[in-house]
Design a protein around this motif. Structure first.
Motif, PDB file in Angstrom:
ATOM      1  N   GLY A   1      27.694  54.547   8.919  1.00 26.88           N
ATOM      2  CA  GLY A   1      28.093  55.820   8.337  1.00 26.88           C
ATOM      3  C   GLY A   1      29.421  55.789   7.610  1.00 26.88           C
ATOM      4  O   GLY A   1      29.627  56.561   6.669  1.00 26.88           O
ATOM      5  N   TYR A   2      30.317  54.932   8.022  1.00 27.06           N
ATOM      6  CA  TYR A   2      31.637  54.879   7.397  1.00 27.06           C
ATOM      7  C   TYR A   2      31.718  53.887   6.240  1.00 27.06           C
ATOM      8  O   TYR A   2      32.773  53.751   5.625  1.00 27.06           O
ATOM      9  CB  TYR A   2      32.722  54.591   8.440  1.00 27.06           C
TER      10      TYR A   2
ATOM     11  N   ASN B   1      32.572  66.410   3.194  1.00 26.39           N
ATOM     12  CA  ASN B   1      33.186  66.762   4.479  1.00 26.39           C
ATOM     13  C   ASN B   1      34.061  68.000   4.317  1.00 26.39           C
ATOM     14  O   ASN B   1      33.989  68.927   5.131  1.00 26.39           O
ATOM     15  CB  ASN B   1      34.055  65.613   5.008  1.00 26.39           C
TER      16      ASN B   1
ATOM     17  N   GLN C   1      21.290  62.636   6.060  1.00 25.32           N
ATOM     18  CA  GLN C   1      22.273  63.539   5.474  1.00 25.32           C
ATOM     19  C   GLN C   1      21.604  64.549   4.552  1.00 25.32           C
ATOM     20  O   GLN C   1      20.563  64.290   3.971  1.00 25.32           O
ATOM     21  CB  GLN C   1      23.341  62.743   4.728  1.00 25.32           C
TER      22      GLN C   1
ATOM     23  N   GLY D   1      23.065  60.661  14.709  1.00 29.39           N
ATOM     24  CA  GLY D   1      24.286  61.416  14.461  1.00 29.39           C
ATOM     25  C   GLY D   1      25.142  61.425  15.701  1.00 29.39           C
ATOM     26  O   GLY D   1      24.645  61.243  16.815  1.00 29.39           O
TER      27      GLY D   1
ATOM     28  N   LEU E   1      25.884  53.031  14.299  1.00 31.17           N
ATOM     29  CA  LEU E   1      25.785  54.181  13.403  1.00 31.17           C
ATOM     30  C   LEU E   1      27.129  54.462  12.743  1.00 31.17           C
ATOM     31  O   LEU E   1      27.204  54.726  11.542  1.00 31.17           O
ATOM     32  CB  LEU E   1      25.320  55.418  14.177  1.00 31.17           C
ATOM     33  N   GLN E   2      28.181  54.417  13.527  1.00 34.42           N
ATOM     34  CA  GLN E   2      29.524  54.645  13.008  1.00 34.42           C
ATOM     35  C   GLN E   2      29.838  53.634  11.912  1.00 34.42           C
ATOM     36  O   GLN E   2      30.346  53.993  10.846  1.00 34.42           O
ATOM     37  CB  GLN E   2      30.502  54.518  14.174  1.00 34.42           C
TER      38      GLN E   2
ATOM     39  N   VAL F   1      29.524  61.723  12.371  1.00 30.48           N
ATOM     40  CA  VAL F   1      28.768  60.757  11.563  1.00 30.48           C
ATOM     41  C   VAL F   1      27.293  61.117  11.609  1.00 30.48           C
ATOM     42  O   VAL F   1      26.745  61.375  12.681  1.00 30.48           O
ATOM     43  CB  VAL F   1      28.922  59.314  12.121  1.00 30.48           C
ATOM     44  N   VAL F   2      26.669  61.106  10.437  1.00 28.93           N
ATOM     45  CA  VAL F   2      25.228  61.322  10.332  1.00 28.93           C
ATOM     46  C   VAL F   2      24.650  60.128   9.577  1.00 28.93           C
ATOM     47  O   VAL F   2      25.210  59.695   8.564  1.00 28.93           O
ATOM     48  CB  VAL F   2      24.924  62.645   9.589  1.00 28.93           C
ATOM     49  N   HIS F   3      23.559  59.596  10.083  1.00 28.10           N
ATOM     50  CA  HIS F   3      22.895  58.468   9.422  1.00 28.10           C
ATOM     51  C   HIS F   3      22.638  58.824   7.957  1.00 28.10           C
ATOM     52  O   HIS F   3      22.196  59.936   7.665  1.00 28.10           O
ATOM     53  CB  HIS F   3      21.573  58.153  10.131  1.00 28.10           C
ATOM     54  N   PRO F   4      22.916  57.907   7.030  1.00 27.36           N
ATOM     55  CA  PRO F   4      22.741  58.218   5.606  1.00 27.36           C
ATOM     56  C   PRO F   4      21.369  58.805   5.252  1.00 27.36           C
ATOM     57  O   PRO F   4      21.287  59.719   4.432  1.00 27.36           O
ATOM     58  CB  PRO F   4      22.969  56.871   4.917  1.00 27.36           C
TER      59      PRO F   4
END
Length: 164
Positions: free
Chosen positions: A25-26, A128, A92, A68, A21-22, A86-89
């Motif tokens: 998410g990034y 953010n 969001q 997340g 996920l990270q 982090v939240v999954h796209p």
């Protein structure tokens, strides 16, 4: 019938899902700054497992899927440092980031004497910056890392943590 998202403490068994996920998410942050060497994109599974053992790591789950995550720790001065929200796209824009931020603040304050909260994000990460400002965080420093990236540090007092 839809499933609801639940927030709970992460365990070692969650490490692989959190790392994936990270990484997902990034990607947007990496593209925004033209830098695919950001720490969340290069972190190893072993280092993440160590963080799960040493810090407060929360996950948001939709069924069995981690959608997340957020981490926090309190230093010797009582400052709660929050990171890697982090939240999954696909999730969001539905308040999950807010819920994770509030949950980690509550958890850290319940387990430690907290004097304040601190976090950081990139200067171009406008969503953010808006989220954190809505929750009482104020910019306290900007540090230029490269021509493309400046790190914005934001802080708030413990007394304002749950006022949002």
């Amino acid at each position: 019938m839809g499933m609801s998202v639940t927030i709970s403490t992460a365990g070692q068994a969650d490490a692989e899902q959190i790392l994936k996920l990270q990484y997902l998410g990034y990607q947007g942050e990496a593209e925004l700054y033209g830098d695919w060497t950001l720490d969340p994109l290069t972190q190893t599974l072993d280092s993440l497992r160590a963080e799960i053992a040493e810090q407060e790591v929360l996950v948001a789950r939709l069924g069995d899927e981690v959608v997340g995550t957020v981490r926090g720790r309190v230093d010797e001065l009582g400052v709660a440092h929050i990171g890697r929200l982090v939240v999954h796209p696909r999730m969001q824009g539905h308040g999950l980031g807010r819920r994770l931020l509030e949950a980690v603040e509550r958890r850290l304050a319940a387990e430690h004497p907290v004097t304040g909260y601190a976090l950081f994000t990139g200067h171009r990460s406008l969503a953010n910056l808006r989220l954190y400002a809505r929750h009482g965080y104020r910019q306290t420093a900007v540090r230029e890392v490269s021509r493309r990236l400046s790190i914005v540090t934001m802080e708030k007092a413990a007394s304002s943590s749950l006022a949002a």
